[in-house]
Design a protein around this motif. Structure first.
Motif, PDB file in Angstrom:
ATOM      1  N   ASN A   1       7.560  -1.647   2.479  1.00 53.93           N
ATOM      2  CA  ASN A   1       7.367   0.044   2.684  1.00 53.93           C
ATOM      3  C   ASN A   1       7.418   0.434   1.192  1.00 53.93           C
ATOM      4  O   ASN A   1       7.672  -0.369   0.280  1.00 53.93           O
ATOM      5  N   GLY A   2       7.424   1.670   0.964  1.00 50.85           N
ATOM      6  CA  GLY A   2       7.326   2.472  -0.398  1.00 50.85           C
ATOM      7  C   GLY A   2       8.724   2.195  -0.899  1.00 50.85           C
ATOM      8  O   GLY A   2       8.864   2.290  -2.293  1.00 50.85           O
ATOM      9  N   THR A   3       9.972   2.304  -0.314  1.00 52.89           N
ATOM     10  CA  THR A   3      11.308   2.322  -0.837  1.00 52.89           C
ATOM     11  C   THR A   3      11.360   0.908  -1.311  1.00 52.89           C
ATOM     12  O   THR A   3      11.835   0.642  -2.443  1.00 52.89           O
ATOM     13  N   ASP A   4      11.239  -0.111  -0.545  1.00 53.42           N
ATOM     14  CA  ASP A   4      11.105  -1.412  -1.062  1.00 53.42           C
ATOM     15  C   ASP A   4      10.288  -1.756  -2.407  1.00 53.42           C
ATOM     16  O   ASP A   4      10.759  -2.065  -3.388  1.00 53.42           O
ATOM     17  N   ALA A   5       9.244  -1.015  -2.414  1.00 48.09           N
ATOM     18  CA  ALA A   5       8.283  -1.101  -3.594  1.00 48.09           C
ATOM     19  C   ALA A   5       8.919  -0.592  -5.065  1.00 48.09           C
ATOM     20  O   ALA A   5       9.098  -1.475  -5.807  1.00 48.09           O
ATOM     21  N   LEU A   6       9.688   0.304  -4.736  1.00 50.34           N
ATOM     22  CA  LEU A   6      10.456   1.079  -5.877  1.00 50.34           C
ATOM     23  C   LEU A   6      11.796   0.042  -6.347  1.00 50.34           C
ATOM     24  O   LEU A   6      11.795  -0.201  -7.444  1.00 50.34           O
TER      25      LEU A   6
ATOM     26  N   PHE B   1       3.354   2.083  -4.141  1.00 49.18           N
ATOM     27  CA  PHE B   1       2.785   2.915  -3.001  1.00 49.18           C
ATOM     28  C   PHE B   1       3.634   2.677  -1.479  1.00 49.18           C
ATOM     29  O   PHE B   1       4.102   1.674  -1.391  1.00 49.18           O
ATOM     30  N   SER B   2       3.355   3.744  -0.792  1.00 48.49           N
ATOM     31  CA  SER B   2       3.977   3.771   0.687  1.00 48.49           C
ATOM     32  C   SER B   2       2.817   3.800   1.417  1.00 48.49           C
ATOM     33  O   SER B   2       1.887   4.764   1.215  1.00 48.49           O
ATOM     34  N   HIS B   3       2.586   3.219   2.646  1.00 47.55           N
ATOM     35  CA  HIS B   3       1.804   2.919   3.545  1.00 47.55           C
ATOM     36  C   HIS B   3       2.117   3.494   4.853  1.00 47.55           C
ATOM     37  O   HIS B   3       1.664   3.280   5.930  1.00 47.55           O
ATOM     38  N   PHE B   4       3.249   4.397   4.805  1.00 46.47           N
ATOM     39  CA  PHE B   4       4.008   5.010   6.011  1.00 46.47           C
ATOM     40  C   PHE B   4       2.593   5.860   6.579  1.00 46.47           C
ATOM     41  O   PHE B   4       1.682   6.219   6.099  1.00 46.47           O
TER      42      PHE B   4
ATOM     43  N   THR C   1       1.952   8.710   7.861  1.00 47.09           N
ATOM     44  CA  THR C   1       1.150  10.041   7.295  1.00 47.09           C
ATOM     45  C   THR C   1       0.821   9.976   6.158  1.00 47.09           C
ATOM     46  O   THR C   1       0.368  11.106   5.567  1.00 47.09           O
ATOM     47  N   LYS C   2       0.847   8.878   5.323  1.00 42.18           N
ATOM     48  CA  LYS C   2       0.432   8.782   4.134  1.00 42.18           C
ATOM     49  C   LYS C   2      -1.170   8.823   3.799  1.00 42.18           C
ATOM     50  O   LYS C   2      -1.809   8.730   4.723  1.00 42.18           O
ATOM     51  N   ASN C   3      -1.836   9.226   2.872  1.00 43.03           N
ATOM     52  CA  ASN C   3      -3.165   9.591   2.618  1.00 43.03           C
ATOM     53  C   ASN C   3      -3.969   8.121   2.951  1.00 43.03           C
ATOM     54  O   ASN C   3      -4.885   7.890   3.673  1.00 43.03           O
ATOM     55  N   LEU C   4      -3.199   6.851   2.457  1.00 35.89           N
ATOM     56  CA  LEU C   4      -3.643   5.575   2.929  1.00 35.89           C
ATOM     57  C   LEU C   4      -2.378   4.950   3.946  1.00 35.89           C
ATOM     58  O   LEU C   4      -1.615   4.168   3.267  1.00 35.89           O
ATOM     59  N   GLY C   5      -2.474   5.123   5.103  1.00 33.16           N
ATOM     60  CA  GLY C   5      -1.064   4.828   6.006  1.00 33.16           C
ATOM     61  C   GLY C   5      -1.654   3.724   7.035  1.00 33.16           C
ATOM     62  O   GLY C   5      -2.829   3.845   7.422  1.00 33.16           O
ATOM     63  N   CYS C   6      -0.455   3.018   7.190  1.00 29.09           N
ATOM     64  CA  CYS C   6      -0.932   2.217   8.341  1.00 29.09           C
ATOM     65  C   CYS C   6      -0.239   2.705   9.708  1.00 29.09           C
ATOM     66  O   CYS C   6       0.041   4.392   9.816  1.00 29.09           O
ATOM     67  N   PHE C   7      -0.002   1.884  10.865  1.00 27.99           N
ATOM     68  CA  PHE C   7       0.466   2.247  11.948  1.00 27.99           C
ATOM     69  C   PHE C   7       1.773   1.922  12.257  1.00 27.99           C
ATOM     70  O   PHE C   7       2.371   1.564  13.155  1.00 27.99           O
ATOM     71  N   GLY C   8       2.593   1.712  10.890  1.00 21.91           N
ATOM     72  CA  GLY C   8       3.828   1.283  11.086  1.00 21.91           C
ATOM     73  C   GLY C   8       4.462   1.518   9.613  1.00 21.91           C
ATOM     74  O   GLY C   8       3.881   2.246   8.778  1.00 21.91           O
TER      75      GLY C   8
ATOM     76  N   LEU D   1       4.453  -6.765   4.254  1.00 22.67           N
ATOM     77  CA  LEU D   1       3.581  -6.188   5.093  1.00 22.67           C
ATOM     78  C   LEU D   1       3.106  -7.183   5.982  1.00 22.67           C
ATOM     79  O   LEU D   1       2.891  -8.482   5.823  1.00 22.67           O
ATOM     80  N   ASP D   2       2.825  -6.774   7.295  1.00 25.77           N
ATOM     81  CA  ASP D   2       2.479  -7.728   8.371  1.00 25.77           C
ATOM     82  C   ASP D   2       0.937  -7.498   8.494  1.00 25.77           C
ATOM     83  O   ASP D   2       0.221  -6.658   8.053  1.00 25.77           O
ATOM     84  N   ALA D   3       0.324  -8.727   9.128  1.00 26.91           N
ATOM     85  CA  ALA D   3      -1.112  -8.828   9.133  1.00 26.91           C
ATOM     86  C   ALA D   3      -1.987  -7.592   9.952  1.00 26.91           C
ATOM     87  O   ALA D   3      -2.962  -7.256   9.524  1.00 26.91           O
ATOM     88  N   LEU D   4      -1.373  -7.275  10.900  1.00 26.32           N
ATOM     89  CA  LEU D   4      -1.734  -6.035  11.758  1.00 26.32           C
ATOM     90  C   LEU D   4      -1.961  -4.995  10.920  1.00 26.32           C
ATOM     91  O   LEU D   4      -2.849  -4.380  10.561  1.00 26.32           O
ATOM     92  N   GLN D   5      -0.731  -4.444  10.190  1.00 29.57           N
ATOM     93  CA  GLN D   5      -0.876  -3.487   9.190  1.00 29.57           C
ATOM     94  C   GLN D   5      -1.774  -3.581   8.185  1.00 29.57           C
ATOM     95  O   GLN D   5      -2.522  -2.642   7.664  1.00 29.57           O
ATOM     96  N   ALA D   6      -2.010  -4.780   7.505  1.00 31.07           N
ATOM     97  CA  ALA D   6      -2.808  -4.881   6.531  1.00 31.07           C
ATOM     98  C   ALA D   6      -4.333  -4.677   6.985  1.00 31.07           C
ATOM     99  O   ALA D   6      -5.251  -4.264   6.378  1.00 31.07           O
ATOM    100  N   ALA D   7      -4.646  -5.236   8.266  1.00 31.77           N
ATOM    101  CA  ALA D   7      -5.808  -5.149   8.804  1.00 31.77           C
ATOM    102  C   ALA D   7      -6.258  -3.721   9.018  1.00 31.77           C
ATOM    103  O   ALA D   7      -7.388  -3.136   8.748  1.00 31.77           O
ATOM    104  N   ILE D   8      -5.221  -2.887   9.226  1.00 28.62           N
ATOM    105  CA  ILE D   8      -5.400  -1.594   9.523  1.00 28.62           C
ATOM    106  C   ILE D   8      -5.688  -0.784   8.241  1.00 28.62           C
ATOM    107  O   ILE D   8      -6.866  -0.062   8.150  1.00 28.62           O
TER     108      ILE D   8
END
Ligand SMILES: Cc1ncc(COP(=O)(O)O)c(C=O)c1O
Length: 373
Positions: A65-70, A189-192, A194-201, A240-247
């Motif tokens: 997640n984005g918090t971990d990234a920071l 980056f966060s891929h939450f 609602t972000k502009n590049l967001g996944c489904f988790g 990041l898990d594989a499903l989110q990466a594919a999304i």
């Protein structure tokens, strides 16, 4: 005009975006589900290389997640307990939270009325203990990175970009365009969803051009190991898990188009608010990706707008009701350099629905409700 009884306009339309990309997303999800390989694997490698190429960054490491990234970014740098990290007084709390968790001291510096770090104040806030600056490209508008990087360079300070809200935004440095997040020492980056590049988790990523730093970032995401079961440094389990990466891989080719649609929506809002002199609009800027469309006005008017929208089934949000600098959790653990504008912005800001699938009819309706108050 849309029939009033059917109106429900949320801040973001994740379901609409999903339906648009359904045929591109679902086959990879099916493949992953059938493969039994849900952690690591080719979909992670694919997303990391595609996202690195888009950002024109040499190294890209995905994380949870984005918090971990920071947090991972700050753990990777040569910092010591008690070092000062400058960040804006206004914004999402992750940067301050992880800095304090790691034993550093956030120094809150005021923002301009564009919500980004005020460079004059920043200059004044730098001390011999300042080791890092974290600009937050808030609401999708990049901070003034030309001046910020020059200052950081002059003082030998790291720059960790919090680009959670700025995926795909451009920054101009010495006449050359770069992607927000790719110009500091490390970009986060966060891929939450609602972000502009967001996944489904939850999802996050880090980029850097420094090979040694990239190797350390990678180790930090994996319990400090680069060989299985050999732990050289203290790390996290942040994947990041594989499903989110594919999304994310399915959505990445549409990022520029979706950001353009957001810019068009911002122009439409501006058109309908043209004669409403009680509202200050966010500046229109080709580099802005309008993660949020945030207007400013006097507090009583703002609160009336919020209520009127709610009565019509239209969402709006106050990002943020309290400056980072004034959060209870940080008192006594941080230094406030300046936050006058940050306090003012908390009183004056209101974010309206904004996403790439918002229709012109919806924007017209939202503006009509506001303009008739
Ligand atoms: C500016 C900013 N930084 C960091 C984060 C943290 O990201 P995440 O929720 O993925 O941990 C967010 C998320 O809202 C954010 O907006």
């Amino acid at each position: 005009m849309i029939k009033e009884s059917f109106i429900h306009i949320p801040m973001v339309n994740l379901d609409r975006e999903y339906l648009l990309l359904k045929n591109e997303i679902e086959p990879s999800l099916q493949t992953i589900l059938e493969s039994g390989r849900y952690i690591q694997g080719p979909y992670i490698e694919r997303f990391e290389s595609e996202w690195a190429a888009y950002l024109n960054s040499n190294f890209l490491i995905s994380c949870a997640n984005g918090t971990d990234a920071l947090q991972i970014a700050l753990m990777a740098l040569e910092l010591s307990a008690g070092d000062e990290i400058i960040m804006p007084s206004y914004g999402y709390v992750s940067a301050a939270e992880v800095a304090i968790l790691l034993g550093f001291i956030p120094v809150f510096v005021d923002v301009g009325m564009d919500y980004n770090l005020n460079i004059e104040f920043l200059n004044d806030a730098i001390s011999s203990r300042t080791k890092c600056i974290i600009p937050i490209h808030l609401f999708g508008l990049p901070a003034n990175m030309s001046r910020l990087l020059a200052l950081a360079d002059e003082h030998g300070i790291y720059v960790v970009e919090d680009a959670a809200q700025a995926a795909g935004a451009d920054v101009q440095i010495n006449g050359t365009m770069h992607k927000a997040g790719s110009v500091g020492t490390i970009g986060c980056f966060s891929h939450f969803p609602t972000k502009n590049l967001g996944c489904f988790g939850d999802g996050g990523s880090l980029c850097t051009n420094d090979e040694k730093l990239a190797a350390k970032l990678k180790m930090l995401t994996a319990h400090g190991q680069n060989r299985k079961y050999f732990h050289d440094i203290i790390g996290l389990n942040s994947r990041l898990d594989a499903l989110q990466a594919a999304i994310l891989s399915a959505k990445l080719p549409y990022l520029d188009q979706f950001n353009r649609q957001r810019r068009n929506n911002a122009l439409l809002y501006a058109k309908y608010f043209e004669s409403n002199h009680n509202i200050l609009l966010p500046e229109y800027n080709e580099n802005h990706i309008y993660h949020q469309f945030t207007i400013q006005c006097d507090r009583p008017y703002r609160d009336r707008i919020k209520l009127a929208l709610m009565e019509k089934g239209i969402a709006s949000m106050i990002y943020y009701p309290l400056p980072m600098s004034r959060q209870k959790a940080f008192q006594g653990k941080a230094r406030i350099h300046s936050d006058t504008n940050a306090q003012l912005l908390c009183e004056r800001s209101l974010s309206l629905p904004m996403n790439s699938t918002l229709t012109s009819e919806e924007i017209e309706y939202i503006c009509t409700v506001i303009n008739t108050i």
